[in-house]
Scaffold this motif. Structure first.
Motif, PDB file in Angstrom:
ATOM      1  N   SER A  17      15.943 -23.691  -0.855  1.00  0.00           N
ATOM      2  CA  SER A  17      15.952 -22.370  -1.485  1.00  0.00           C
ATOM      3  C   SER A  17      14.616 -22.071  -2.155  1.00  0.00           C
ATOM      4  O   SER A  17      14.223 -20.921  -2.278  1.00  0.00           O
ATOM      5  N   ALA A  18      13.903 -23.093  -2.586  1.00  0.00           N
ATOM      6  CA  ALA A  18      12.588 -22.884  -3.199  1.00  0.00           C
ATOM      7  C   ALA A  18      11.567 -22.424  -2.161  1.00  0.00           C
ATOM      8  O   ALA A  18      10.590 -21.768  -2.506  1.00  0.00           O
ATOM      9  N   CYS A  19      11.801 -22.735  -0.892  1.00  0.00           N
ATOM     10  CA  CYS A  19      10.875 -22.339   0.172  1.00  0.00           C
ATOM     11  C   CYS A  19      11.048 -20.874   0.570  1.00  0.00           C
ATOM     12  O   CYS A  19      10.173 -20.309   1.192  1.00  0.00           O
ATOM     13  N   ALA A  20      12.181 -20.254   0.248  1.00  0.00           N
ATOM     14  CA  ALA A  20      12.421 -18.870   0.627  1.00  0.00           C
ATOM     15  C   ALA A  20      11.498 -17.943  -0.152  1.00  0.00           C
ATOM     16  O   ALA A  20      11.248 -18.138  -1.328  1.00  0.00           O
ATOM     17  N   SER A  21      11.014 -16.932   0.545  1.00  0.00           N
ATOM     18  CA  SER A  21      10.096 -15.983  -0.057  1.00  0.00           C
ATOM     19  C   SER A  21      10.856 -15.001  -0.933  1.00  0.00           C
ATOM     20  O   SER A  21      11.906 -14.510  -0.562  1.00  0.00           O
ATOM     21  N   LYS A  22      10.312 -14.708  -2.104  1.00  0.00           N
ATOM     22  CA  LYS A  22      10.877 -13.698  -2.991  1.00  0.00           C
ATOM     23  C   LYS A  22       9.782 -12.687  -3.260  1.00  0.00           C
ATOM     24  O   LYS A  22       8.667 -13.044  -3.601  1.00  0.00           O
ATOM     25  N   PRO A  23      10.104 -11.397  -3.090  1.00  0.00           N
ATOM     26  CA  PRO A  23       9.075 -10.383  -3.312  1.00  0.00           C
ATOM     27  C   PRO A  23       8.559 -10.399  -4.751  1.00  0.00           C
ATOM     28  O   PRO A  23       9.295 -10.699  -5.685  1.00  0.00           O
ATOM     29  N   SER A  24       7.290 -10.079  -4.906  1.00  0.00           N
ATOM     30  CA  SER A  24       6.740  -9.933  -6.247  1.00  0.00           C
ATOM     31  C   SER A  24       6.649  -8.442  -6.545  1.00  0.00           C
ATOM     32  O   SER A  24       6.345  -7.642  -5.659  1.00  0.00           O
ATOM     33  N   THR A  25       6.954  -8.072  -7.793  1.00  0.00           N
ATOM     34  CA  THR A  25       6.937  -6.666  -8.178  1.00  0.00           C
ATOM     35  C   THR A  25       6.294  -6.495  -9.544  1.00  0.00           C
ATOM     36  O   THR A  25       6.208  -7.440 -10.331  1.00  0.00           O
ATOM     37  N   ASP A  26       5.852  -5.270  -9.785  1.00  0.00           N
ATOM     38  CA  ASP A  26       5.355  -4.880 -11.092  1.00  0.00           C
ATOM     39  C   ASP A  26       5.651  -3.399 -11.237  1.00  0.00           C
ATOM     40  O   ASP A  26       5.735  -2.673 -10.236  1.00  0.00           O
ATOM     41  N   TYR A  27       5.831  -2.924 -12.473  1.00  0.00           N
ATOM     42  CA  TYR A  27       6.186  -1.526 -12.666  1.00  0.00           C
ATOM     43  C   TYR A  27       5.844  -1.058 -14.073  1.00  0.00           C
ATOM     44  O   TYR A  27       5.622  -1.858 -14.970  1.00  0.00           O
ATOM     45  N   ASP A  28       5.808   0.266 -14.226  1.00  0.00           N
ATOM     46  CA  ASP A  28       5.573   0.903 -15.509  1.00  0.00           C
ATOM     47  C   ASP A  28       6.870   0.811 -16.312  1.00  0.00           C
ATOM     48  O   ASP A  28       7.881   1.421 -15.949  1.00  0.00           O
ATOM     49  N   THR A  29       6.842   0.080 -17.388  1.00  0.00           N
ATOM     50  CA  THR A  29       8.061  -0.167 -18.177  1.00  0.00           C
ATOM     51  C   THR A  29       8.531   1.066 -18.936  1.00  0.00           C
ATOM     52  O   THR A  29       9.677   1.108 -19.382  1.00  0.00           O
ATOM     53  N   GLN A  30       7.684   2.080 -19.072  1.00  0.00           N
ATOM     54  CA  GLN A  30       8.040   3.291 -19.815  1.00  0.00           C
ATOM     55  C   GLN A  30       8.570   4.411 -18.908  1.00  0.00           C
ATOM     56  O   GLN A  30       9.012   5.442 -19.398  1.00  0.00           O
ATOM     57  N   TYR A  31       8.540   4.204 -17.609  1.00  0.00           N
ATOM     58  CA  TYR A  31       8.894   5.271 -16.669  1.00  0.00           C
ATOM     59  C   TYR A  31      10.411   5.363 -16.492  1.00  0.00           C
ATOM     60  O   TYR A  31      11.110   4.351 -16.446  1.00  0.00           O
ATOM     61  N   ASP A  32      10.926   6.596 -16.356  1.00  0.00           N
ATOM     62  CA  ASP A  32      12.354   6.835 -16.118  1.00  0.00           C
ATOM     63  C   ASP A  32      12.613   6.894 -14.610  1.00  0.00           C
ATOM     64  O   ASP A  32      12.461   7.949 -13.983  1.00  0.00           O
ATOM     65  N   PHE A  33      12.970   5.769 -14.027  1.00  0.00           N
ATOM     66  CA  PHE A  33      13.196   5.694 -12.586  1.00  0.00           C
ATOM     67  C   PHE A  33      14.503   6.362 -12.166  1.00  0.00           C
ATOM     68  O   PHE A  33      14.686   6.699 -11.004  1.00  0.00           O
ATOM     69  N   GLY A  34      15.428   6.559 -13.103  1.00  0.00           N
ATOM     70  CA  GLY A  34      16.726   7.142 -12.790  1.00  0.00           C
ATOM     71  C   GLY A  34      16.659   8.582 -12.322  1.00  0.00           C
ATOM     72  O   GLY A  34      17.582   9.073 -11.671  1.00  0.00           O
ATOM     73  N   SER A  35      15.588   9.289 -12.618  1.00  0.00           N
ATOM     74  CA  SER A  35      15.471  10.701 -12.233  1.00  0.00           C
ATOM     75  C   SER A  35      14.930  10.897 -10.819  1.00  0.00           C
ATOM     76  O   SER A  35      14.913  12.019 -10.324  1.00  0.00           O
ATOM     77  N   LEU A  36      14.502   9.847 -10.165  1.00  0.00           N
ATOM     78  CA  LEU A  36      13.876   9.976  -8.845  1.00  0.00           C
ATOM     79  C   LEU A  36      14.916  10.161  -7.746  1.00  0.00           C
ATOM     80  O   LEU A  36      15.865   9.390  -7.645  1.00  0.00           O
ATOM     81  N   LYS A  37      14.702  11.193  -6.920  1.00  0.00           N
ATOM     82  CA  LYS A  37      15.607  11.466  -5.797  1.00  0.00           C
ATOM     83  C   LYS A  37      14.852  11.786  -4.504  1.00  0.00           C
ATOM     84  O   LYS A  37      15.298  11.460  -3.429  1.00  0.00           O
ATOM     85  N   HIS A  38      13.691  12.460  -4.598  1.00  0.00           N
ATOM     86  CA  HIS A  38      12.978  12.962  -3.416  1.00  0.00           C
ATOM     87  C   HIS A  38      11.631  12.262  -3.263  1.00  0.00           C
ATOM     88  O   HIS A  38      10.887  12.121  -4.224  1.00  0.00           O
ATOM     89  N   PHE A  39      11.326  11.860  -2.032  1.00  0.00           N
ATOM     90  CA  PHE A  39      10.077  11.136  -1.782  1.00  0.00           C
ATOM     91  C   PHE A  39       9.352  11.672  -0.562  1.00  0.00           C
ATOM     92  O   PHE A  39       9.920  12.369   0.276  1.00  0.00           O
ATOM     93  N   THR A  40       8.088  11.317  -0.485  1.00  0.00           N
ATOM     94  CA  THR A  40       7.253  11.567   0.677  1.00  0.00           C
ATOM     95  C   THR A  40       6.582  10.250   1.045  1.00  0.00           C
ATOM     96  O   THR A  40       6.162   9.501   0.169  1.00  0.00           O
ATOM     97  N   LEU A  41       6.493   9.981   2.331  1.00  0.00           N
ATOM     98  CA  LEU A  41       5.811   8.778   2.808  1.00  0.00           C
ATOM     99  C   LEU A  41       4.372   9.145   3.142  1.00  0.00           C
ATOM    100  O   LEU A  41       4.117  10.094   3.880  1.00  0.00           O
ATOM    101  N   GLN A  42       3.438   8.403   2.584  1.00  0.00           N
ATOM    102  CA  GLN A  42       2.026   8.601   2.891  1.00  0.00           C
ATOM    103  C   GLN A  42       1.534   7.400   3.683  1.00  0.00           C
ATOM    104  O   GLN A  42       1.432   6.304   3.141  1.00  0.00           O
ATOM    105  N   ARG A  43       1.252   7.644   4.935  1.00  0.00           N
ATOM    106  CA  ARG A  43       0.774   6.590   5.824  1.00  0.00           C
ATOM    107  C   ARG A  43      -0.684   6.283   5.509  1.00  0.00           C
ATOM    108  O   ARG A  43      -1.484   7.188   5.317  1.00  0.00           O
ATOM    109  N   PRO A  44      -1.031   4.995   5.445  1.00  0.00           N
ATOM    110  CA  PRO A  44      -2.440   4.646   5.220  1.00  0.00           C
ATOM    111  C   PRO A  44      -3.298   5.068   6.417  1.00  0.00           C
ATOM    112  O   PRO A  44      -2.806   5.172   7.533  1.00  0.00           O
TER     113      PRO A  44
END
Length: 179
Positions: A17-44
């Protein structure tokens, strides 16, 4: 003897289980993520790998829409962008430790061994690293970032499946779970 086998099985499970990959994340701790509903994908731009780009695009849109987000260029609250790169995977070498048990008649024993691996020949394994950024549309500020990687030998259906699974593992961390 059964206790020893249970201990060895537990140690082996923990090591796997230690060999399995786990994603790493970081985020703005002050942001209200609960209000998000609509997105746009921006291709590199100018990635140079249209197959991987298309797979990642589809996996992101599919994952977010299945979770209730709507892709909407007119009402965008957040933008999703990403980057990826392919690197050669280093050859595995090093020290291995083995444990074993056995019995002969009415007596038993435990054995411990070590080995040193020496890489030989050519190793063609590659690793794809994917990073996904979530940007607030109003302020144009990064609010969340996640990344993970997977190994592959060849492209095709196996790489497409690994791409979908990796995107899913990353985006399952979005929005962040607040404590």
């Amino acid at each position: 003897m059964n206790l020893l086998r249970l201990l060895i099985l537990t140690i082996a499970t923990l090591l796997l289980s230690a060999c399995a990959s786990k994603p790493s994340t970081d985020y703005d701790t002050q942001y209200d993520f609960g209000s998000l509903k609509h997105f746009t994908l921006q291709r590199p731009t100018d990635i140079g790998d249209p197959l991987s780009t298309e797979r990642i695009d589809n996996a992101i849109v599919e994952n977010l829409t299945q979770r209730g987000y709507q892709q909407s260029p007119d009402q965008t609250q957040f933008m999703v962008t990403y980057g990826f790169k392919v690197v050669g995977k280093p050859k595995r070498s090093g020290v291995s430790i083995g444990l074993g048990t056995g019995s002969w008649g009415s007596s038993g024993g435990v054995g411990v061994s070590t080995s040193v691996g020496v890489p030989l020949g050519k190793d063609n394994t590659k690793m794809q690293i994917i990073q996904i950024d979530i940007v607030d549309s109003a302020s144009n500020k990064l609010i969340w970032r996640g990344s993970d990687k997977f190994d592959y030998d060849d492209g095709g259906e196996k790489k497409a499946k690994e791409t979908r699974e990796t995107i899913s593992k990353i985006l399952n961390q979005f929005p962040p779970k607040t404590e």
